[in-house]
Design an enzyme around this catalytic site. Structure first.
Site, short mmCIF file in Angstrom:
data_model
loop_
_atom_site.label_atom_id
_atom_site.label_comp_id
_atom_site.label_asym_id
_atom_site.label_seq_id
_atom_site.Cartn_x
_atom_site.Cartn_y
_atom_site.Cartn_z
N THR A 1 0.84 -1.20 0.00
CA THR A 1 0.00 0.00 0.00
C THR A 1 0.87 1.25 0.00
O THR A 1 1.84 1.33 0.76
CB THR A 1 -0.93 0.01 1.24
OG1 THR A 1 -1.83 -1.09 1.15
CG2 THR A 1 -1.71 1.30 1.33
N THR A 2 0.53 2.21 -0.82
CA THR A 2 1.27 3.47 -0.87
C THR A 2 0.37 4.62 -0.45
O THR A 2 -0.83 4.45 -0.28
CB THR A 2 1.83 3.73 -2.28
OG1 THR A 2 0.74 3.76 -3.23
CG2 THR A 2 2.82 2.64 -2.69
N SER B 1 6.96 -2.42 0.81
CA SER B 1 7.68 -1.89 -0.34
C SER B 1 6.68 -1.18 -1.25
O SER B 1 5.55 -1.63 -1.40
CB SER B 1 8.39 -3.00 -1.11
OG SER B 1 9.07 -2.45 -2.24
N ASN C 1 7.22 -1.07 -4.32
CA ASN C 1 7.33 -1.77 -5.60
C ASN C 1 7.99 -3.12 -5.35
O ASN C 1 9.09 -3.17 -4.78
CB ASN C 1 8.16 -0.92 -6.57
CG ASN C 1 8.14 -1.46 -7.98
OD1 ASN C 1 8.44 -2.62 -8.22
ND2 ASN C 1 7.79 -0.61 -8.93
N HIS D 1 1.98 6.57 -14.86
CA HIS D 1 1.06 5.49 -14.49
C HIS D 1 -0.29 5.69 -15.17
O HIS D 1 -0.57 6.76 -15.71
CB HIS D 1 0.85 5.46 -12.97
CG HIS D 1 1.99 4.83 -12.22
ND1 HIS D 1 3.08 5.56 -11.82
CD2 HIS D 1 2.21 3.56 -11.81
CE1 HIS D 1 3.93 4.76 -11.19
NE2 HIS D 1 3.43 3.54 -11.17
N HIS D 2 -1.11 4.66 -15.07
CA HIS D 2 -2.47 4.71 -15.61
C HIS D 2 -3.28 5.83 -14.94
O HIS D 2 -2.95 6.29 -13.84
CB HIS D 2 -3.16 3.36 -15.38
CG HIS D 2 -3.16 2.93 -13.94
ND1 HIS D 2 -4.17 3.27 -13.06
CD2 HIS D 2 -2.28 2.21 -13.23
CE1 HIS D 2 -3.91 2.77 -11.86
NE2 HIS D 2 -2.75 2.12 -11.94
N LYS E 1 -4.59 5.83 -11.09
CA LYS E 1 -3.72 5.78 -9.91
C LYS E 1 -4.01 6.95 -8.99
O LYS E 1 -4.04 8.11 -9.42
CB LYS E 1 -2.25 5.76 -10.31
CG LYS E 1 -1.32 5.59 -9.12
CD LYS E 1 0.09 5.27 -9.55
CE LYS E 1 1.02 5.10 -8.35
NZ LYS E 1 0.58 4.02 -7.45
N GLY F 1 4.66 5.84 -5.09
CA GLY F 1 5.53 5.35 -4.03
C GLY F 1 6.88 4.94 -4.56
O GLY F 1 7.91 5.11 -3.88
N THR F 2 6.91 4.40 -5.78
CA THR F 2 8.18 3.98 -6.37
C THR F 2 9.06 5.20 -6.67
O THR F 2 10.28 5.15 -6.45
CB THR F 2 7.94 3.18 -7.66
OG1 THR F 2 7.12 2.05 -7.35
CG2 THR F 2 9.24 2.72 -8.27
#
Length: 237
Positions: free
Chosen positions: A73-74, A96, A98, A129-130, A133, A139-140
């Site tokens: 989860t971010t 994480s 990712n 991203h799509h 999001k 988060g990455t």
């Protein structure tokens, strides 16, 4: 292995589908409407790909049962991230942004080279991203920013406009693009005088994150209580 899944979005659904295809058991797949049913479920590992709002129920369950937790989860606030890490007192906890092996290697590479380049190179991060999001930057992207600037010596800039267009020497730009069905593309740019170096990771589908998450989930049971990350498990740090 028996998994308890939190989150029934695209990632959660794909994790459940892949786990079952691999012969694992899914004890339950809970969403925000039925998360209160978590208390009577038993599992080897809790896998959470939901929203930060689910943290109180998840934390209560982990404290009560000591079940290992893997979270992707971010969007956590600093206070929420602290509460997540405190669960390491009760169980092995792995978070994480990712779960791609490629991103884990990229993170490690950036940590090794950024100190050499940073005094003379400007650093910018772009992520795509799509359009569905929820959090931006991803988060990455934040994870990669941590890799290149672990001391937080640089000031994050999340957009430039008008008179703010000129880049400051102590900045790190982090920019989010949204559109279509992009699974995730992250590029770290190092801009020097008359040269540019960039590192890009592209995810063709969410399946790489699912496979990585399930692989890491199987490594959690039996580990001592504590907070883990991919670097600590993959590279023995």
């Amino acid at each position: 292995m028996r998994f308890l899944l939190i989150g029934r979005g695209k990632m959660g659904s794909l994790i459940a589908e892949t786990a079952r295809a691999n012969g694992d058991e899914v004890a339950a797949a809970l969403g925000r409407r039925d998360l209160d049913a978590i208390g009577d479920k038993k599992a080897d590992v809790v896998i959470d790909f939901s929203r930060p709002e689910a943290l109180p129920e998840i934390a209560s369950y982990i404290r009560h049962t000591g079940t290992p937790l893997l979270s992707g989860t971010t969007g956590f606030s600093p206070a929420e991230k602290t509460r997540l890490e405190e669960l390491g007192q009760y169980a092995p906890v792995l978070w994480s942004a990712n779960f791609s092996l490629g991103v884990a290697v990229l993170y490690r590479a950036l940590r090794q080279i950024s100190g050499v380049l940073q005094p003379d190179f400007d650093i910018e991060i772009t992520e795509t991203h799509h359009k569905q999001k929820a959090d931006a930057p991803s988060g990455t992207a934040r994870l990669l920013a941590e890799a290149v600037d672990p001391a937080h010596a640089l000031t994050p800039v999340y957009g430039r406009e008008g008179s703010c267009g000129r880049r400051g020497k102590s900045e790190i730009g982090i920019h989010a693009l949204r559109g279509g069905t992009v699974a995730g593309t992250h590029t770290v740019h190092f801009f020097g005088v008359d040269e540019e170096l960039e590192f890009t990771h592209r995810a063709a589908s969410r399946q790489i994150f699912v496979n990585g998450a399930l692989h890491m989930a199987r490594l959690l049971p039996g580990r001592p209580n504590g907070v883990y990350d991919l670097q600590k498990i993959l590279f023995g740090e």
